[in-house]
Design a protein around this motif. Sequence first.
Motif, PDB file in Angstrom:
ATOM      1  N   ALA A 291       0.828  -1.215   0.000  1.00  0.00           N
ATOM      2  CA  ALA A 291       0.000   0.000   0.000  1.00  0.00           C
ATOM      3  C   ALA A 291       0.859   1.260   0.000  1.00  0.00           C
ATOM      4  O   ALA A 291       0.557   2.238  -0.696  1.00  0.00           O
ATOM      5  N   TRP A 294       2.586   1.646  -3.512  1.00  0.00           N
ATOM      6  CA  TRP A 294       1.605   2.002  -4.547  1.00  0.00           C
ATOM      7  C   TRP A 294       1.167   3.459  -4.400  1.00  0.00           C
ATOM      8  O   TRP A 294       1.096   4.179  -5.402  1.00  0.00           O
ATOM      9  N   LYS A 295       0.900   3.895  -3.185  1.00  0.00           N
ATOM     10  CA  LYS A 295       0.447   5.274  -2.975  1.00  0.00           C
ATOM     11  C   LYS A 295       1.557   6.262  -3.300  1.00  0.00           C
ATOM     12  O   LYS A 295       1.294   7.345  -3.854  1.00  0.00           O
ATOM     13  N   LYS A 298       1.852   6.626  -7.140  1.00  0.00           N
ATOM     14  CA  LYS A 298       0.762   7.422  -7.702  1.00  0.00           C
ATOM     15  C   LYS A 298       0.950   8.906  -7.400  1.00  0.00           C
ATOM     16  O   LYS A 298       0.756   9.766  -8.276  1.00  0.00           O
ATOM     17  N   GLU A 603      -5.586   7.945   5.075  1.00  0.00           N
ATOM     18  CA  GLU A 603      -5.730   7.529   3.681  1.00  0.00           C
ATOM     19  C   GLU A 603      -5.098   6.165   3.440  1.00  0.00           C
ATOM     20  O   GLU A 603      -5.649   5.337   2.706  1.00  0.00           O
ATOM     21  N   LEU A 604      -3.945   5.918   4.053  1.00  0.00           N
ATOM     22  CA  LEU A 604      -3.299   4.618   3.887  1.00  0.00           C
ATOM     23  C   LEU A 604      -4.093   3.502   4.543  1.00  0.00           C
ATOM     24  O   LEU A 604      -4.195   2.391   4.003  1.00  0.00           O
ATOM     25  N   LEU A 607      -7.031   2.809   2.342  1.00  0.00           N
ATOM     26  CA  LEU A 607      -6.586   2.078   1.152  1.00  0.00           C
ATOM     27  C   LEU A 607      -6.307   0.620   1.476  1.00  0.00           C
ATOM     28  O   LEU A 607      -6.633  -0.281   0.680  1.00  0.00           O
ATOM     29  N   THR A 608      -5.738   0.359   2.641  1.00  0.00           N
ATOM     30  CA  THR A 608      -5.418  -1.018   3.015  1.00  0.00           C
ATOM     31  C   THR A 608      -6.673  -1.848   3.180  1.00  0.00           C
ATOM     32  O   THR A 608      -6.767  -2.974   2.651  1.00  0.00           O
ATOM     33  N   GLU A 610      -9.878  -1.155   2.202  1.00  0.00           N
ATOM     34  CA  GLU A 610     -10.854  -1.131   1.121  1.00  0.00           C
ATOM     35  C   GLU A 610     -10.343  -1.721  -0.180  1.00  0.00           C
ATOM     36  O   GLU A 610     -11.138  -2.205  -0.985  1.00  0.00           O
ATOM     37  N   SER A 611      -9.011  -1.679  -0.396  1.00  0.00           N
ATOM     38  CA  SER A 611      -8.485  -2.135  -1.684  1.00  0.00           C
ATOM     39  C   SER A 611      -7.424  -3.216  -1.559  1.00  0.00           C
ATOM     40  O   SER A 611      -7.477  -4.225  -2.274  1.00  0.00           O
TER      41      SER A 611
END
Length: 662
Positions: A291, A294-295, A298, A603-604, A607-608, A610-611
């Motif tokens: 995570a 990837w973040k 982006k 946010e991290l 993201l962890t 939910e995705s």
Amino acid sequence: MDFIFGDLPQPVPSQAFRLCTAHFSPQFVLNQGLYDAGVVSKLLLMKRSIPTIRHPLPTIETGAIRPVSQANTSRSIGCQTDPLPKRSVGTQLSKDTLKTHVRSRASQTSVVCENVWSPPLLTSTPLKPLPPKKRPRLELEDDDNEWEASIEATDPNDSTFIQSVSMTTESSTVSQASPPYDVPKYIVYENCLLELFELCPVCSSMCDVRKTIRGTFLAVDQTCHRCEFNRQWKSQSFIGSTPAGNIHLSAAVYFTGTSFIQMKKVFNAFGVKSMRYQAFRKHAKSYLEPAIVWKWKKAQQVELQSLSQQSKVIIGGDMQADFPGHCAKFGSYTVMNLETNTVIDIQLVKSNEVGGSYYMEKEGLKRSLALLEASGVTLDCIVTDRHPQIQKYLREKGITQYYDVWHIDKGMSKNIDKLAKEKDCEVVKKWQQSIRNHLYWTASSSKTGPEKVAKWTSVINHIHNIHTHEDPLFPKCEHSDVLDKRRWLKPGSKASYRLEKVLTNKRFIKGVEKLSPHHQTSSLEAFHSVVIRFAPKSVVYPFIGMLCRLYLSAFHFNENANRPQSTSALGDPAFKLAFPKAKKGGYSLKRRKIEPTFCYVNELIALTFESVVPDPAPFTEELQKITIPEDLCAEFSVPSMEEAMAGFVSRFNPAQVENQCR
């Protein structure tokens, strides 16, 4: 049957008759209080109970006769009014629309229930509760079907009884609908929690309670051997086969840059249960590190896309080693946009990749410049320190390089401090601060290199009370005529000669010529202090772990670098006094900024959960693109443990060690 009819009608078998509990006095009822409170739907009689009430007053309810207790007709003394009909804020519907009405334990009144169901007789085999046709929205959410069944029907012999979940506040409604990572958590003591499961909610008997612990997760199994009631309570929901609290704790520790070992010490001292370090590393490798990478990729793509649309970009570069000196294992080279104080790129170089720690800074710069060039970013200049390899490489690449003034000032101040300790040179110390101020003024007020040199060399005449100079680029000092005459140096003195030699050194003059006029690398130094908070130099990290902590420090710095200055209660700008060690008792006045934010952590975590956790494959692919260098010990031969123990000898007591090895 003579008690009911007087004369038993003939021919009627006595087995066809069932006697209602309304014919028995309350002294023969075991659970009269629970029945009046609405917790259970039927009464339990003591063995060998004798009916004493011949004609109870009937109450007609949908064609059935049911005894009405006194609590059903009473009213709370505290409110003095009939309760108003209320509607749940979470559903916008009345309670009767969702399920059979059950009185909340919090209220002090009874509500006459409709649709009375006559329960079957107790049998030796408990009946399986029937699931509702449509699960109400207010019930607890969980993926475990067995847990749902045990929550919905608390009495195995009464399939119509569903535990009431009272949603009295808006916050509780939001908590039930929120994801696991966004639900508030509380510290609950074990003895207080287990008190809720000691007594059976059906017959008020003592229950058998068993615990199941898995990291931060707790499950309580409650079993009543008298009425065969059983249920299971879980402290948190599951994500797949892993408790959500374990993943959330690992994410909170990693994303905030905290040490798991230190967190474990705090939890052990407080008596809070947590998972093992192996579980933390498994979560980090499977979910957290993918995570972060990837973040960062982006966010970096967005930043590079924005920079590629600008005509000229001014950047700063500097390297930080994980250990001081030439024994460093890792070197992280950071490139920052000096106009916005945002980190653009971080390159982590291992010493065995380039043949030694001395060459790590050049390799990091080469990788960062290659990334900027591939992204279409056009450089105006780069501000760095005076590393010789960096100077040569940028000169060959044709990139304009400026030096940070602080690095030049640091080297000059060390030489002046050393000179002031010599005999007959103590007066040099009084000029140190003025010379430093002159260096910063030279950099900020000059436009070309020769002009910087002319202004800087004028300080030699100035300290001798000579304010006109031969260089036409700077013929006269710009200060006023009112000066302190007690501090001038005498021409030809030892202090004057030695100080002039320090200030006009050939290498130093070349550095002055390339001083940065506007932007400095102070923001990079501030970022390095943030890195130490996320990756302390006293802790050894693996390559991916070190890289992820560098990315986390960049997230934190980019979010909080440009915080505005805070104000006092009267609205005035707030300042604070600092006493740096380098000033040796002197102070600095600094602006007090507002408190930092940690939005990147939330946010991290989102993201962890939910995705990444539902589908980690796309995120793991981004992590696998990173080339991991070999370990430093890979080029050496590793002996077996037996060989190492055989050759282990203590210099203080060799005989004792030999006996232990045998």
